[in-house]
Scaffold this motif. Structure first.
Motif, PDB file in Angstrom:
ATOM      1  N   VAL A  21       0.845  -1.202   0.000  1.00 30.48           N
ATOM      2  CA  VAL A  21       0.000   0.000   0.000  1.00 30.48           C
ATOM      3  C   VAL A  21       0.880   1.252   0.000  1.00 30.48           C
ATOM      4  O   VAL A  21       0.620   2.213  -0.737  1.00 30.48           O
ATOM      5  N   HIS A  22       1.913   1.225   0.816  1.00 32.97           N
ATOM      6  CA  HIS A  22       2.862   2.341   0.899  1.00 32.97           C
ATOM      7  C   HIS A  22       3.524   2.588  -0.464  1.00 32.97           C
ATOM      8  O   HIS A  22       3.662   3.734  -0.904  1.00 32.97           O
ATOM      9  N   LEU A  23       3.889   1.506  -1.141  1.00 32.91           N
ATOM     10  CA  LEU A  23       4.527   1.604  -2.448  1.00 32.91           C
ATOM     11  C   LEU A  23       3.566   2.152  -3.494  1.00 32.91           C
ATOM     12  O   LEU A  23       3.922   3.060  -4.263  1.00 32.91           O
ATOM     13  N   TYR A  24       2.341   1.645  -3.525  1.00 35.60           N
ATOM     14  CA  TYR A  24       1.383   2.078  -4.543  1.00 35.60           C
ATOM     15  C   TYR A  24       0.994   3.545  -4.350  1.00 35.60           C
ATOM     16  O   TYR A  24       0.777   4.268  -5.332  1.00 35.60           O
ATOM     17  N   LEU A  25       0.895   3.987  -3.107  1.00 37.39           N
ATOM     18  CA  LEU A  25       0.618   5.404  -2.852  1.00 37.39           C
ATOM     19  C   LEU A  25       1.754   6.273  -3.388  1.00 37.39           C
ATOM     20  O   LEU A  25       1.521   7.323  -3.989  1.00 37.39           O
ATOM     21  N   ALA A  26       2.985   5.814  -3.169  1.00 36.47           N
ATOM     22  CA  ALA A  26       4.142   6.567  -3.642  1.00 36.47           C
ATOM     23  C   ALA A  26       4.171   6.631  -5.165  1.00 36.47           C
ATOM     24  O   ALA A  26       4.470   7.676  -5.752  1.00 36.47           O
ATOM     25  N   LEU A  27       3.863   5.513  -5.820  1.00 30.27           N
ATOM     26  CA  LEU A  27       3.919   5.458  -7.283  1.00 30.27           C
ATOM     27  C   LEU A  27       2.797   6.249  -7.944  1.00 30.27           C
ATOM     28  O   LEU A  27       2.952   6.743  -9.063  1.00 30.27           O
ATOM     29  N   THR A  28       1.651   6.375  -7.276  1.00 30.43           N
ATOM     30  CA  THR A  28       0.502   7.044  -7.888  1.00 30.43           C
ATOM     31  C   THR A  28       0.423   8.523  -7.535  1.00 30.43           C
ATOM     32  O   THR A  28       0.213   9.370  -8.413  1.00 30.43           O
ATOM     33  N   VAL A  29       0.575   8.867  -6.253  1.00 23.64           N
ATOM     34  CA  VAL A  29       0.403  10.276  -5.837  1.00 23.64           C
ATOM     35  C   VAL A  29       1.649  10.831  -5.155  1.00 23.64           C
ATOM     36  O   VAL A  29       1.621  11.947  -4.645  1.00 23.64           O
ATOM     37  N   GLY A  30       2.731  10.046  -5.143  1.00 26.29           N
ATOM     38  CA  GLY A  30       3.953  10.502  -4.482  1.00 26.29           C
ATOM     39  C   GLY A  30       4.498  11.798  -5.065  1.00 26.29           C
ATOM     40  O   GLY A  30       5.016  12.656  -4.343  1.00 26.29           O
ATOM     41  N   VAL A 372      11.222  16.849   2.929  1.00 31.39           N
ATOM     42  CA  VAL A 372      11.179  15.432   3.307  1.00 31.39           C
ATOM     43  C   VAL A 372      10.502  14.578   2.227  1.00 31.39           C
ATOM     44  O   VAL A 372      11.033  13.522   1.848  1.00 31.39           O
ATOM     45  N   PRO A 373       9.313  14.971   1.703  1.00 27.11           N
ATOM     46  CA  PRO A 373       8.710  14.143   0.645  1.00 27.11           C
ATOM     47  C   PRO A 373       9.616  13.953  -0.566  1.00 27.11           C
ATOM     48  O   PRO A 373       9.632  12.871  -1.164  1.00 27.11           O
ATOM     49  N   LEU A 374      10.388  14.984  -0.927  1.00 30.54           N
ATOM     50  CA  LEU A 374      11.314  14.850  -2.056  1.00 30.54           C
ATOM     51  C   LEU A 374      12.380  13.805  -1.752  1.00 30.54           C
ATOM     52  O   LEU A 374      12.676  12.940  -2.602  1.00 30.54           O
ATOM     53  N   THR A 375      12.954  13.859  -0.555  1.00 35.08           N
ATOM     54  CA  THR A 375      13.977  12.890  -0.169  1.00 35.08           C
ATOM     55  C   THR A 375      13.413  11.476  -0.152  1.00 35.08           C
ATOM     56  O   THR A 375      14.041  10.533  -0.657  1.00 35.08           O
ATOM     57  N   LEU A 376      12.233  11.326   0.427  1.00 30.61           N
ATOM     58  CA  LEU A 376      11.615  10.004   0.491  1.00 30.61           C
ATOM     59  C   LEU A 376      11.261   9.486  -0.899  1.00 30.61           C
ATOM     60  O   LEU A 376      11.402   8.291  -1.182  1.00 30.61           O
ATOM     61  N   TYR A 377      10.809  10.375  -1.755  1.00 30.61           N
ATOM     62  CA  TYR A 377      10.417   9.980  -3.112  1.00 30.61           C
ATOM     63  C   TYR A 377      11.618   9.489  -3.905  1.00 30.61           C
ATOM     64  O   TYR A 377      11.571   8.443  -4.562  1.00 30.61           O
ATOM     65  N   ILE A 378      12.720  10.226  -3.832  1.00 29.93           N
ATOM     66  CA  ILE A 378      13.923   9.861  -4.595  1.00 29.93           C
ATOM     67  C   ILE A 378      14.523   8.556  -4.076  1.00 29.93           C
ATOM     68  O   ILE A 378      14.822   7.641  -4.850  1.00 29.93           O
ATOM     69  N   THR A 379      14.710   8.471  -2.751  1.00 33.33           N
ATOM     70  CA  THR A 379      15.317   7.260  -2.190  1.00 33.33           C
ATOM     71  C   THR A 379      14.400   6.052  -2.352  1.00 33.33           C
ATOM     72  O   THR A 379      14.850   4.955  -2.678  1.00 33.33           O
ATOM     73  N   GLY A 380      13.102   6.244  -2.126  1.00 38.66           N
ATOM     74  CA  GLY A 380      12.160   5.132  -2.273  1.00 38.66           C
ATOM     75  C   GLY A 380      12.069   4.651  -3.702  1.00 38.66           C
ATOM     76  O   GLY A 380      12.047   3.439  -3.965  1.00 38.66           O
TER      77      GLY A 380
END
Length: 408
Positions: A21-30, A372-380
């Motif tokens: 769920v965490h991954l799909y949220l990141a891929l769709t609206v991250g 923080v969202p930018l850092t999490l988005y790039i690393t994730g």
């Protein structure tokens, strides 16, 4: 032993589910989380950045008392004689050095969702220094991108409202994503302190994982606050009944009490803006003037906001007085010190969203958390792409081994 194995298996299944769920949220609206975070960082210092292009004031002294408000209004009416409706005046002294006069609904932008006229005036003389419509400066474009994805500027009011509701609803997705991330980070008993430290590893992939893990953990609390408060702006009507079930909620932010109006008296001139402020000073003598609104037409009233010591709202506090424009009668008073717990809860949404509840250190911290969202988005995303590549290579090797076996 069997029970322990059962618990471990169950924990692994839930962990795997929430990770997906965490991954799909990141891929769709991250990406939108990143966009809102970066624009939010800029908006924390919106007023200061907007004033960078203005000329330096002749005097840097903060005129907390004796602002030439009558001269301000006279100059505004002289420069804009056709704009006889309500003007909003933001006082200098917090995030601003100038007096900012806002005309909410100019004729030129009547079809736009939000595009007021903004005029900057010298606080010493009341003279006009500059003016612009919302959307004509870089700062207002960034703010609109954060608030409605620019829909309110590009399209009409209806699309602007849809854009605003979409952005605020994204707060719910961010809330879920941050909560799941915190759950996935949460260590087993006895390893909590170790999990809060950066684990040095030579591999780049491991470094990305550690950055993702720790940045997510340390930023999660503020991200949860930002997500919930942002959601509350667009869906207040849904949250109010839930809060009201525990504590009454009557006071409305940014809205005047119903039924307030002035009674025109033939031959009687309205009181001046400075007289109205003097009347409000009698109600809140130890509070600082922050904002006021002039009457909307002959039956309109003055609305004056002051900030009492200790109020979390710095920019738009809630110590408010409504004054009849002819007699000077105090028609209504709003005192945040008398709010119910539910009203106080909603009153904290704005200062918690932009960090002003904690003064300048809070605003600075909120600005940094916007990255923080930018850092999490790039690393994730980097970790996910690498894992995907490894799985693809393994699958190809497996297929090659199968094909080779067929030829043996």
């Amino acid at each position: 032993m069997a029970n322990l194995l059962k618990v471990t298996t169950s924990r692994f299944r839930w962990h795997s589910l929430w990770r997906k769920v965490h991954l799909y949220l990141a891929l769709t609206v991250g990406f939108f989380f990143v966009l809102l975070g970066l624009t939010g960082s800029v908006n924390v210092f919106h007023w200061e950045l907007e004033e960078l292009s203005l000329p330096a004031l002749e005097t840097r002294e903060s005129p907390k008392a004796g602002l030439p408000l009558n001269a301000v209004m006279a100059n505004l009416h002289q420069a804009h004689p056709q704009r006889q409706g309500r003007w909003l005046l933001f006082m200098p002294g917090y995030e601003r050095e100038y007096v900012w006069a806002i005309y909410p609904h100019p004729e030129e932008t009547r079809d736009v969702f939000f595009a007021p006229l903004r005029v900057q005036l010298d606080p010493g003389s009341g003279k006009l220094v500059a003016e612009h419509f919302w959307g004509e400066t870089l700062g207002t474009l960034i703010y609109s991108l954060h608030a409605s994805l620019l829909t309110g500027i590009i399209w009409d009011r209806d699309m602007g409202l849809i854009g605003f509701q979409t952005v605020t609803f994204l707060g719910l997705f961010l809330l879920i994503s941050a909560a799941i991330g915190l759950y996935l980070w949460w260590p087993r008993t006895g390893t909590f302190l170790k999990a809060m430290r950066f684990q040095r590893q030579g591999r780049v992939t491991r470094t990305h994982f550690e950055l993702h893990r720790l940045v997510g953990f340390y930023g999660s609390v503020i991200l949860l606050v930002l997500a919930f408060t942002g959601f509350s702006f667009g869906y207040y009507d849904y949250l109010k009944p839930l809060v009201a079930a525990f504590s009454p909620v009557e006071a409305k932010h940014f809205k005047d009490p119903e039924g307030l109006k002035s009674t025109p008296v033939p031959g009687t001139q309205p009181i001046t803006i400075e007289q109205a402020v003097a009347i409000a000073n009698q109600v809140f003598p130890n509070a600082e003037l922050r904002w006021l609104a002039t009457p909307e037409g002959p039956e309109g009233v003055y609305a004056i906001e002051k900030r009492q010591p200790g109020e979390a709202n710095q920019r738009r506090p809630r110590s408010k007085v409504w004054v009849e424009q002819y007699s000077g009668e105090v028609l209504a008073v709003e005192d945040p010190n008398k709010f119910t717990a539910g009203e106080t809860f909603f009153n904290l949404m704005w200062p918690l969203h932009n960090g002003q509840a904690f003064g300048f250190p809070g605003r600075l911290l909120w600005c940094l958390v916007g990255f923080v969202p930018l850092t999490l988005y790039i690393t994730g995303l980097t970790l996910w792409l690498r894992k995907r590549r490894v799985r693809r290579l393994a699958r190809h090797k497996g297929m090659a081994a199968t094909v080779g076996g067929l030829w043996l």
